[in-house]
Design an enzyme around this catalytic site. Structure first.
Site, PDB file in Angstrom:
ATOM      1  N   MET A  91      36.071 -20.965  -9.763  1.00 28.62           N
ATOM      2  CA  MET A  91      36.247 -19.790  -8.915  1.00 28.62           C
ATOM      3  C   MET A  91      37.413 -18.925  -9.388  1.00 28.62           C
ATOM      4  O   MET A  91      37.317 -17.701  -9.418  1.00 28.62           O
ATOM      5  CB  MET A  91      36.475 -20.216  -7.462  1.00 28.62           C
ATOM      6  CG  MET A  91      36.508 -19.046  -6.497  1.00 28.62           C
ATOM      7  SD  MET A  91      36.877 -19.528  -4.805  1.00 28.62           S
ATOM      8  CE  MET A  91      35.448 -20.512  -4.394  1.00 28.62           C
TER       9      MET A  91
ATOM     10  N   TYR B 271      35.189 -28.671 -14.362  1.00 29.46           N
ATOM     11  CA  TYR B 271      34.153 -29.240 -13.492  1.00 29.46           C
ATOM     12  C   TYR B 271      32.988 -29.797 -14.297  1.00 29.46           C
ATOM     13  O   TYR B 271      32.543 -29.188 -15.281  1.00 29.46           O
ATOM     14  CB  TYR B 271      33.610 -28.170 -12.538  1.00 29.46           C
ATOM     15  CG  TYR B 271      34.504 -27.878 -11.367  1.00 29.46           C
ATOM     16  CD1 TYR B 271      34.873 -28.878 -10.469  1.00 29.46           C
ATOM     17  CD2 TYR B 271      34.970 -26.591 -11.144  1.00 29.46           C
ATOM     18  CE1 TYR B 271      35.691 -28.593  -9.390  1.00 29.46           C
ATOM     19  CE2 TYR B 271      35.783 -26.295 -10.057  1.00 29.46           C
ATOM     20  CZ  TYR B 271      36.141 -27.313  -9.183  1.00 29.46           C
ATOM     21  OH  TYR B 271      36.935 -27.023  -8.116  1.00 29.46           O
TER      22      TYR B 271
ATOM     23  N   ARG C 123       9.958   2.619  -7.211  1.00 28.23           N
ATOM     24  CA  ARG C 123      11.132   2.060  -6.554  1.00 28.23           C
ATOM     25  C   ARG C 123      11.560   2.963  -5.405  1.00 28.23           C
ATOM     26  O   ARG C 123      11.597   2.554  -4.270  1.00 28.23           O
ATOM     27  CB  ARG C 123      12.267   1.889  -7.580  1.00 28.23           C
ATOM     28  CG  ARG C 123      13.459   1.146  -7.060  1.00 28.23           C
ATOM     29  CD  ARG C 123      14.559   1.019  -8.089  1.00 28.23           C
ATOM     30  NE  ARG C 123      15.191   2.303  -8.420  1.00 28.23           N
ATOM     31  CZ  ARG C 123      16.334   2.431  -9.072  1.00 28.23           C
ATOM     32  NH1 ARG C 123      16.978   1.357  -9.513  1.00 28.23           N
ATOM     33  NH2 ARG C 123      16.838   3.624  -9.337  1.00 28.23           N
TER      34      ARG C 123
ATOM     35  N   LYS D 270      28.299   5.754  -7.935  1.00 26.69           N
ATOM     36  CA  LYS D 270      27.906   4.753  -6.931  1.00 26.69           C
ATOM     37  C   LYS D 270      28.616   3.432  -7.207  1.00 26.69           C
ATOM     38  O   LYS D 270      29.178   3.243  -8.297  1.00 26.69           O
ATOM     39  CB  LYS D 270      26.386   4.585  -6.947  1.00 26.69           C
ATOM     40  CG  LYS D 270      25.821   4.110  -8.286  1.00 26.69           C
ATOM     41  CD  LYS D 270      24.300   4.222  -8.350  1.00 26.69           C
ATOM     42  CE  LYS D 270      23.782   3.775  -9.706  1.00 26.69           C
ATOM     43  NZ  LYS D 270      22.320   3.989  -9.843  1.00 26.69           N
TER      44      LYS D 270
HETATM   45  C1  LIG Z   1      22.143   4.584 -11.130  1.00 22.22           C
HETATM   46  C2  LIG Z   1      21.303   5.811 -11.261  1.00 22.22           C
HETATM   47  C3  LIG Z   1      21.631   6.795 -12.226  1.00 22.22           C
HETATM   48  C4  LIG Z   1      22.653   6.550 -13.312  1.00 22.22           C
HETATM   49  O1  LIG Z   1      22.058   5.680 -14.242  1.00 22.22           O
HETATM   50  P1  LIG Z   1      22.796   5.153 -15.552  1.00 22.22           P
HETATM   51  O2  LIG Z   1      21.765   4.333 -16.236  1.00 22.22           O
HETATM   52  O3  LIG Z   1      23.940   4.320 -15.061  1.00 22.22           O
HETATM   53  O4  LIG Z   1      23.229   6.328 -16.327  1.00 22.22           O
HETATM   54  C5  LIG Z   1      20.911   7.970 -12.208  1.00 22.22           C
HETATM   55  N1  LIG Z   1      19.911   8.174 -11.313  1.00 22.22           N
HETATM   56  C6  LIG Z   1      19.555   7.236 -10.401  1.00 22.22           C
HETATM   57  C7  LIG Z   1      18.436   7.515  -9.475  1.00 22.22           C
HETATM   58  C8  LIG Z   1      20.229   6.018 -10.358  1.00 22.22           C
HETATM   59  O5  LIG Z   1      19.864   5.091  -9.464  1.00 22.22           O
END
Ligand SMILES: *Cc1c(COP(=O)(O)O)cnc(C)c1O
Length: 345
Positions: free
Chosen positions: A292, A244, A134, A39
């Site tokens: 930046m 800055y 969540r 992701k």
């Molecule tokens: C991001 C995520 C993972 C991977 O988690 P890591 O801690 O990066 O290994 C696995 N399962 C879900 C549901 C996630 O959101």
């Protein structure tokens, strides 16, 4: 031929051998199948590069957060590998799920109904909430028959990076209670869960951050090196300031190197005055605020200032850099900007 000193922007070097080695090392820790989570553009490193590296190492199962990422991943991987979507089946996802052959992890009775209505017969998995609160189907909504026809039943741990946290065992227990007796493959562990031991592995593990060299996988190989070009150097007299807000004030005669990278490149402003860069291995403090596009660095103790200063690499991991800025390696990785020259080893 690549010359770092010919570049006006930083160079991000991604070691695909290290990516592959990290996948194999996590795969070797369990008898379960090992997926790869790619992701957020492969944790900032490039989804096509990351996914193809893991596929070559042996991964057949991939996870993304949203359907749109799945479409890009399918284009990169081609047909064959399984691509699962954590956010499930949202309104507007149907065509993406169908056309790119993505498997949504359905998160609620509403998503289950939407999926059955709009894509009957299309593969799906289920995500259960075992206490993180969540994503996922709540125990009071859960009926084991929902799993009929599912390819996977999964849940996610809230505290897997803290092995002694009581939430781990509680979530494991809850996951077992909800899924024992099902014949569908099960998945609970991300990187942290793999390291908690085999009770947590079930049929499929889903590592992300450890593949990219991040904690809690302490034995991960370094994947990312970041070298930033020095644009110019100058000498400040005692009492002069840099950057800055005049936030750095020289307490002695100080040599300052101005380096090409800033918060627009993911070097978050919370690093101001705190981060360390390395000149051929010699640590140099960031002097003053992150701008930046620029950093000012105290290189007083370096006689021969090199063409580039190194921010990430074997000397300093993403987690060590994250620590000084009050964040975690995940955020540093996924914030790495698009301006760097990217070199793939
Ligand atoms: C991001 C995520 C993972 C991977 O988690 P890591 O801690 O990066 O290994 C696995 N399962 C879900 C549901 C996630 O959101």
């Amino acid at each position: 031929m690549f010359h770092p000193n010919a570049m006006g922007t930083g160079t991000l070097t991604i070691d695909t051998a290290a990516l592959a080695a990290n996948w194999r090392a996590l795969d070797a820790k369990s008898t379960a199948e090992t997926a790869a989570v790619v992701k957020a553009d492969g944790y900032g490193l490039g989804v096509a590069l990351a996914a193809n590296t893991f596929a070559k190492a042996g991964a057949r199962n991939f996870f993304v957060a949203v359907a749109k990422e799945g479409v890009a991943l399918r284009a990169a991987l081609g047909p064959g590998p399984e691509i699962n979507v954590f956010s499930g089946h949202m309104e507007g996802d149907t065509a993406h799920l169908r056309d790119a052959n993505l498997v949504p992890m359905l998160n609620s009775p509403e998503q289950v109904a939407r999926h059955q209505d709009s894509l009957p017969g299309h593969s799906f998995g289920l995500q259960l909430d075992t206490g993180m609160n969540r994503l996922g189907i709540e125990p009071y909504d859960w009926q084991p028959e929902m799993a009929n026809g599912a390819t996977l039943v999964m849940s996610h741990l809230a505290c897997a990076d803290e092995p002694d946290h009581p939430a781990n065992a509680a979530q494991l227990n809850s996951f077992r209670q909800m899924t024992d007796g099902l014949t569908v493959p099960r998945s609970l562990a991300a990187t942290g869960g793999i390291l908690l031991g085999e009770d947590y592995h079930f049929d499929l593990t889903r590592p992300g951050v450890g593949l990219y060299g991040g904690l809690p996988f302490e034995n991960a190989k370094t994947v990312v090196t970041l070298d930033l070009p020095v644009i110019q150097t100058r000498v400040l007299q005692k009492g002069e300031s840099a950057g800055y807000g005049c936030a750095f004030v020289a307490e002695r005669e100080t040599k300052i190197a101005t380096v090409s990278a800033g918060y627009a490149d993911g070097l978050i402003r919370a690093m101001s005055g705190k981060a360390t860069l390395f000149a051929d291995g010699t640590p140099c403090q960031l002097a003053g605020r992150v701008s930046m596009d620029l950093l000012t660095v105290d290189v007083t103790d370096v006689d021969d200032v090199p063409d580039t200063l190194r921010l990430l690499g074997p000397h300093q991991s993403v987690d060590q850099l994250a620590d000084v800025a009050g964040t975690i390696g995940y955020e540093i990785l996924t914030s790495l900007g698009q301006r760097y020259n990217r070199i793939v080893l």
